[in-house]
Write a protein that holds these residues in place. Structure first.
Motif, PDB file in Angstrom:
ATOM      1  N   GLN A   1       0.774  -1.231  -0.084  1.00 51.23           N
ATOM      2  CA  GLN A   1       0.026  -0.070  -0.083  1.00 51.23           C
ATOM      3  C   GLN A   1       0.840   1.254   0.009  1.00 51.23           C
ATOM      4  N   ALA A   2       1.874   1.315   0.842  1.00 50.97           N
ATOM      5  CA  ALA A   2       2.834   2.431   0.754  1.00 50.97           C
ATOM      6  C   ALA A   2       3.562   2.550  -0.582  1.00 50.97           C
ATOM      7  N   TRP A   3       3.845   1.392  -1.247  1.00 53.45           N
ATOM      8  CA  TRP A   3       4.316   1.517  -2.651  1.00 53.45           C
ATOM      9  C   TRP A   3       3.616   2.101  -3.668  1.00 53.45           C
ATOM     10  N   ALA A   4       2.286   1.639  -3.587  1.00 52.09           N
ATOM     11  CA  ALA A   4       1.144   2.134  -4.331  1.00 52.09           C
ATOM     12  C   ALA A   4       0.822   3.712  -4.241  1.00 52.09           C
ATOM     13  N   ARG A   5       0.999   4.087  -2.978  1.00 45.86           N
ATOM     14  CA  ARG A   5       0.334   5.535  -2.726  1.00 45.86           C
ATOM     15  C   ARG A   5       1.614   6.350  -2.405  1.00 45.86           C
ATOM     16  N   PHE A   6       3.007   6.035  -2.612  1.00 42.13           N
ATOM     17  CA  PHE A   6       3.891   6.965  -2.446  1.00 42.13           C
ATOM     18  C   PHE A   6       4.049   7.856  -3.424  1.00 42.13           C
ATOM     19  N   ASP A   7       4.520   9.105  -2.935  1.00 38.44           N
ATOM     20  CA  ASP A   7       4.671  10.139  -3.761  1.00 38.44           C
ATOM     21  C   ASP A   7       6.114  10.844  -3.600  1.00 38.44           C
ATOM     22  N   SER A   8       6.862  10.645  -4.584  1.00 37.59           N
ATOM     23  CA  SER A   8       8.387  10.948  -4.408  1.00 37.59           C
ATOM     24  C   SER A   8       8.634  12.528  -4.120  1.00 37.59           C
ATOM     25  N   ASP A   9       7.663  13.432  -4.403  1.00 36.15           N
ATOM     26  CA  ASP A   9       7.743  14.904  -4.051  1.00 36.15           C
ATOM     27  C   ASP A   9       7.697  14.984  -2.597  1.00 36.15           C
ATOM     28  N   GLY A  54       8.987  13.335   0.004  1.00 33.52           N
ATOM     29  CA  GLY A  54      10.191  12.685   0.804  1.00 33.52           C
ATOM     30  C   GLY A  54      10.664  11.347   0.357  1.00 33.52           C
ATOM     31  N   ASP A  55      11.388  10.808   1.116  1.00 29.71           N
ATOM     32  CA  ASP A  55      11.841   9.556   0.948  1.00 29.71           C
ATOM     33  C   ASP A  55      11.246   8.336   1.235  1.00 29.71           C
ATOM     34  N   PHE A  56      11.143   7.191   0.490  1.00 28.57           N
ATOM     35  CA  PHE A  56      10.383   6.192   0.550  1.00 28.57           C
ATOM     36  C   PHE A  56      10.661   5.338   1.918  1.00 28.57           C
ATOM     37  N   THR A  57      11.732   5.202   2.433  1.00 28.99           N
ATOM     38  CA  THR A  57      12.041   4.301   3.380  1.00 28.99           C
ATOM     39  C   THR A  57      11.593   4.712   4.858  1.00 28.99           C
ATOM     40  N   PRO A  58      11.466   5.987   5.335  1.00 27.76           N
ATOM     41  CA  PRO A  58      10.687   6.354   6.461  1.00 27.76           C
ATOM     42  C   PRO A  58       9.423   6.032   6.317  1.00 27.76           C
ATOM     43  N   TYR A  59       8.761   6.543   5.260  1.00 29.26           N
ATOM     44  CA  TYR A  59       7.229   6.222   4.749  1.00 29.26           C
ATOM     45  C   TYR A  59       6.893   4.825   4.849  1.00 29.26           C
ATOM     46  N   ALA A  60       7.637   3.777   4.225  1.00 26.14           N
ATOM     47  CA  ALA A  60       7.592   2.441   4.558  1.00 26.14           C
ATOM     48  C   ALA A  60       7.434   1.798   5.755  1.00 26.14           C
ATOM     49  N   HIS A  61       8.368   2.481   6.515  1.00 25.92           N
ATOM     50  CA  HIS A  61       8.651   1.906   8.026  1.00 25.92           C
ATOM     51  C   HIS A  61       7.431   2.311   8.893  1.00 25.92           C
ATOM     52  N   ARG A  62       6.990   3.515   8.539  1.00 30.01           N
ATOM     53  CA  ARG A  62       5.677   4.050   9.272  1.00 30.01           C
ATOM     54  C   ARG A  62       4.521   3.306   9.019  1.00 30.01           C
ATOM     55  N   SER A  63       4.500   3.025   7.744  1.00 26.20           N
ATOM     56  CA  SER A  63       3.125   2.349   7.275  1.00 26.20           C
ATOM     57  C   SER A  63       3.299   0.827   7.702  1.00 26.20           C
ATOM     58  N   ILE A  64       4.429  -0.026   7.793  1.00 27.07           N
ATOM     59  CA  ILE A  64       4.502  -1.255   8.209  1.00 27.07           C
ATOM     60  C   ILE A  64       4.290  -1.314   9.669  1.00 27.07           C
ATOM     61  N   ARG A  65       4.710  -0.198  10.315  1.00 27.88           N
ATOM     62  CA  ARG A  65       4.529  -0.571  11.874  1.00 27.88           C
ATOM     63  C   ARG A  65       3.212  -0.075  12.164  1.00 27.88           C
ATOM     64  N   GLY A  66       2.588   0.903  11.538  1.00 31.50           N
ATOM     65  CA  GLY A  66       1.193   1.301  11.866  1.00 31.50           C
ATOM     66  C   GLY A  66       0.283   0.140  11.553  1.00 31.50           C
ATOM     67  N   ALA A  67       0.598  -0.508  10.262  1.00 30.25           N
ATOM     68  CA  ALA A  67      -0.361  -1.683   9.947  1.00 30.25           C
ATOM     69  C   ALA A  67      -0.204  -2.810  11.180  1.00 30.25           C
ATOM     70  N   MET A  68       1.273  -3.128  11.596  1.00 31.86           N
ATOM     71  CA  MET A  68       1.112  -4.314  12.585  1.00 31.86           C
ATOM     72  C   MET A  68       0.642  -3.744  13.955  1.00 31.86           C
ATOM     73  N   LEU A  69       0.713  -2.470  14.237  1.00 29.42           N
ATOM     74  CA  LEU A  69       0.139  -2.148  15.551  1.00 29.42           C
ATOM     75  C   LEU A  69      -1.626  -2.277  15.485  1.00 29.42           C
ATOM     76  N   ASP A  70      -1.808  -1.987  14.177  1.00 30.71           N
ATOM     77  CA  ASP A  70      -3.353  -2.210  14.051  1.00 30.71           C
ATOM     78  C   ASP A  70      -3.840  -3.430  14.028  1.00 30.71           C
ATOM     79  N   GLU A  71      -3.056  -4.422  13.561  1.00 34.15           N
ATOM     80  CA  GLU A  71      -3.188  -5.802  13.547  1.00 34.15           C
ATOM     81  C   GLU A  71      -3.241  -6.336  15.081  1.00 34.15           C
ATOM     82  N   MET A  72      -2.333  -5.992  15.930  1.00 33.59           N
ATOM     83  CA  MET A  72      -2.164  -6.091  17.357  1.00 33.59           C
ATOM     84  C   MET A  72      -3.602  -5.906  17.990  1.00 33.59           C
ATOM     85  N   LYS A  73      -3.897  -4.334  17.716  1.00 36.71           N
ATOM     86  CA  LYS A  73      -5.155  -3.860  18.309  1.00 36.71           C
ATOM     87  C   LYS A  73      -6.421  -4.856  18.074  1.00 36.71           C
TER      88      LYS A  73
END
Length: 161
Positions: free
Chosen positions: A41-49, A51-70
């Motif tokens: 989802q982060a790859w599909a929504r990413f806008d290079s204008d 910022g960088d993809f790596t921090p965006y991907a990290h936040r997306s992954i972490r957020g999805a896992m936290l949602d799954e934990m909830k």
């Protein structure tokens, strides 16, 4: 799609690192899959204008896992896994015990008319609503209430003797 497969190979270690950071100790594949979906989802929504993809991907992954934990915690809070033996014991405790009436009450109940005994059974044993009893007998709810009161008065008089 081959671009994403290459990206997934690069970011698999990040998904594993987030699992370790969040101290996830069970259902690894479920959380790993949630991380993969979040990466896609982060790859599909990413806008290079923006910022960088790596921090965006990290936040997306972490957020999805936290949602799954909830979601897991909410499910675990509402549901209890029980073994068959425990379930059978619990069901035995819940069952309504057999009611043994004093002899005088049993004799008094036997003296009632069949319709009166049937109404008592529906109301107090089957715990049917008065409206259901009324429709079964073919009278109004007020009629069921009056019959119930008359029957209870009879029973009180006989038991008190």
């Amino acid at each position: 799609m081959s671009n994403f497969e290459h990206l997934l190979d690069q970011y698999e270690p990040m998904i594993s690192a987030v699992i370790r950071q969040l101290n996830i100790y069970r259902d690894f594949e479920q959380f790993r899959q949630a991380g993969r979906i979040a990466l896609w989802q982060a790859w599909a929504r990413f806008d290079s204008d923006k910022g960088d993809f790596t921090p965006y991907a990290h936040r997306s992954i972490r957020g999805a896992m936290l949602d799954e934990m909830k979601r897991e915690n909410r499910f675990a809070g509402n549901n209890v896994h029980m073994e068959d033996e425990h379930l059978e014991l619990l069901l035995e405790e819940i069952r309504i015990p057999q009611v043994y009436w004093p002899d005088s009450l049993a004799e008094t109940i036997e003296q009632l008319k069949l319709e009166e005994r049937q109404l008592l059974h529906w109301l107090f044993v089957d715990q049917l609503p008065q409206s259901e009893c009324a429709s079964r007998i073919g009278i109004t709810v007020a009629g069921v209430k009056k019959r119930r009161e008359r029957i209870l008065v009879k029973l009180r008089k006989e038991v008190v003797r």
